[in-house]
Structure formats: C-alpha cells, structure tokens
Write a protein that holds these residues in place. Sequence first.
Motif, PDB file in Angstrom:
ATOM      1  N   ARG A  74       0.841  -1.195   0.000  1.00 18.73           N
ATOM      2  CA  ARG A  74       0.000   0.000   0.000  1.00 18.73           C
ATOM      3  C   ARG A  74       0.885   1.257   0.000  1.00 18.73           C
ATOM      4  N   ARG A  75       1.855   1.303  -0.891  1.00 17.55           N
ATOM      5  CA  ARG A  75       2.862   2.359  -0.866  1.00 17.55           C
ATOM      6  C   ARG A  75       2.256   3.758  -0.780  1.00 17.55           C
ATOM      7  N   ASP A  76       1.369   4.104  -1.693  1.00 14.68           N
ATOM      8  CA  ASP A  76       0.829   5.464  -1.732  1.00 14.68           C
ATOM      9  C   ASP A  76      -0.032   5.754  -0.509  1.00 14.68           C
ATOM     10  N   PHE A  77      -0.897   4.807  -0.132  1.00 16.27           N
ATOM     11  CA  PHE A  77      -1.722   5.005   1.053  1.00 16.27           C
ATOM     12  C   PHE A  77      -0.856   5.065   2.306  1.00 16.27           C
ATOM     13  N   LEU A  78       0.171   4.230   2.367  1.00 18.55           N
ATOM     14  CA  LEU A  78       1.038   4.178   3.537  1.00 18.55           C
ATOM     15  C   LEU A  78       1.741   5.508   3.762  1.00 18.55           C
ATOM     16  N   ARG A  79       2.206   6.125   2.706  1.00 21.12           N
ATOM     17  CA  ARG A  79       2.906   7.413   2.819  1.00 21.12           C
ATOM     18  C   ARG A  79       2.009   8.445   3.521  1.00 21.12           C
ATOM     19  N   GLN A  80       0.774   8.553   3.060  1.00 19.53           N
ATOM     20  CA  GLN A  80      -0.138   9.532   3.648  1.00 19.53           C
ATOM     21  C   GLN A  80      -0.442   9.202   5.104  1.00 19.53           C
ATOM     22  N   THR A  81      -0.761   7.942   5.380  1.00 20.76           N
ATOM     23  CA  THR A  81      -1.121   7.564   6.743  1.00 20.76           C
ATOM     24  C   THR A  81       0.030   7.800   7.708  1.00 20.76           C
ATOM     25  N   MET A  82       1.243   7.457   7.311  1.00 20.63           N
ATOM     26  CA  MET A  82       2.392   7.694   8.189  1.00 20.63           C
ATOM     27  C   MET A  82       2.581   9.184   8.462  1.00 20.63           C
TER      28      MET A  82
END
Length: 308
Positions: free
Chosen positions: A31-39
Amino acid sequence: MSHPVASPTVRTAPAGIAPMGIAIVTPSLNRRDFLRQTMDWTLAADPGGLEYVVVDGGSSDGSLEIIRERAPQLAGYVSEPDGGLYDAINKGFARTRGEIMGWINAGDFLFPDSLAVVREIFETHPQIEWVTSRVLSFLDEKGRLVEQGVHQGIARDSFLAGEHLEGFSKGRSASFIQQESTFWRRSLWERAGGRLDTSLSLAADFELWHRFFQHALLWSVSAPLGAFRRHADQLSAVQRGEYLAQAESVLRRHGACPRGAVAQTLSVGLRRSLPRPLRSSATRLGLFQPAPLCSFDAGSQSWRLEWL
C-alpha cells in the motif's frame, strides 16, 4: 486537506507529571501510496511521546523505502512475511510500551489533535478505559474528507445483543464502532487477553470490542478522531459478507440471539430520536440502555461525562 469539524483545544499534563505514552501501530502490505499519507498524518498528530510502529508484511511495491525515509521518527518497524493483518498488529503492539493504544490501517487518517484529545481524556478521567469518536468520518480514495455523521453512543448491552451489527437482527441496526477512531488503555488490553484473535481473518476488531465490553464501558467522545478511507479493493468492501458472518459468529458464540424487527427498530429509533427528558423513562421500561458520552464543555474548557 480541509477539516470542517475542528478538534477542541487541549491542555498539557500538569507540571511535574509525565504525559502518558501513546502506542500506535500501522499494518501494511503493498500500500505504498496510502502508507505514505497515513504515516505522515499519524506523525503530524504526535502530541509528544508517540511510539509509532509500522509492520509491513514484506511488500514488493517499494513500501519499505517509504518506511525507511521516516524511520528516525518511528519507535520501530518490521518488514517480513506475516500471518495477515491481525498478526501484524499483534506483532507491532508487542514492540510498544505506551499506556494508550490504537492502530491505524494504511490509507486511514488521524485528525491533527486526535491523540492529544485522547490523552487528555484518559489523564483527566481515570475511570475511562476505552473511547471511540461519536463523529464517523470518511475519506474518498484520494484522501479527501467527504462525509461525516454523528451517532448517539454505544451502550454495552446493546452491542452485546447485536444491535450494532448490520443484519444480525431484523429491523434497523445502530452505528458500528469505527476502528480508526478507537483507543484504549494498555491495562484493558492486557486484561482482555493482550492480543487480536488471528483465527478471524476479517472481524478480529469486532471480537476485540466484544472482549473489551466484558471489562469496561465504551465512552463516545464528541471530537472527531479518525477517518476511514473508502476505496474499491479494500477488504471491508470486497469481503463484507464474510466480515458480517465472522462478527455474527462472535455474538452467537457468547449467547446473543437476534431480536425481532419491532424490538430492534424501536431500540435503534429511540436512541436516535427520543428527547432527553424521556430517556430515563424509556430506560426504566427496558426499551433501550443509555450510552456513556464524553463531551467537551466550552464554558469550563474541559471534558464532561454524561449519559445519553
């Protein structure tokens, strides 16, 4: 990103008292793109003392690069194959010590003041052992806040009877517990078994709430805390029927029986619409159970406990 509902101003811990530590885990797999935002959202919500652990299931999409870029701000991270979402969360929590706990899936969102609000409530009211937001918040696939609603609280007996599980009983169902807006004390986590049930592939969150209710009331907070991202390939959408079936098995295992359509609809309808002066009478008649609320009082600039 705009936020139409602002979180209340919060106060720091009294002088000489160390603020409570906060342990947040994010599980992720490809979930690279989603992970970036959530982090980034989670780190931005840090009021100080955040233990943030990311557990990646061995992604092949470059997620590890995103995690490593933020590693100096993390309490730790793991990138290796695991037994699924709930195994990853268990693994992450085992690496933390913070007294306040919660998890945020890749793609979901914490409001900027959410962790400060939760910590102030736990520090102010030691009798509160877990909280969730009354404000149900939803993002679209791009991460924009597109929908919010307010529920009327979650009573223990109502949850254990299946009132908050869609399709368990005939008639209307009440609001679910939004996982990304739910936080608890480590002492409650440990009393309830200190783990998520990995035999449930989808509904281990529901099973955890059921165990928590055996030990403590759930207080619904007036501030928005987290938001759920809706997207096409999420497990909760693709496997919704299986989630509901697993959650129903939890209720039936503990003796819950579906209500009739009239009793269910009456209970849910009264909770949503009955005027406050009449609620005590409805409670005495056994029509519904009052729910505990934690509301922000603007006059005293403090958190007030009440029943609805």
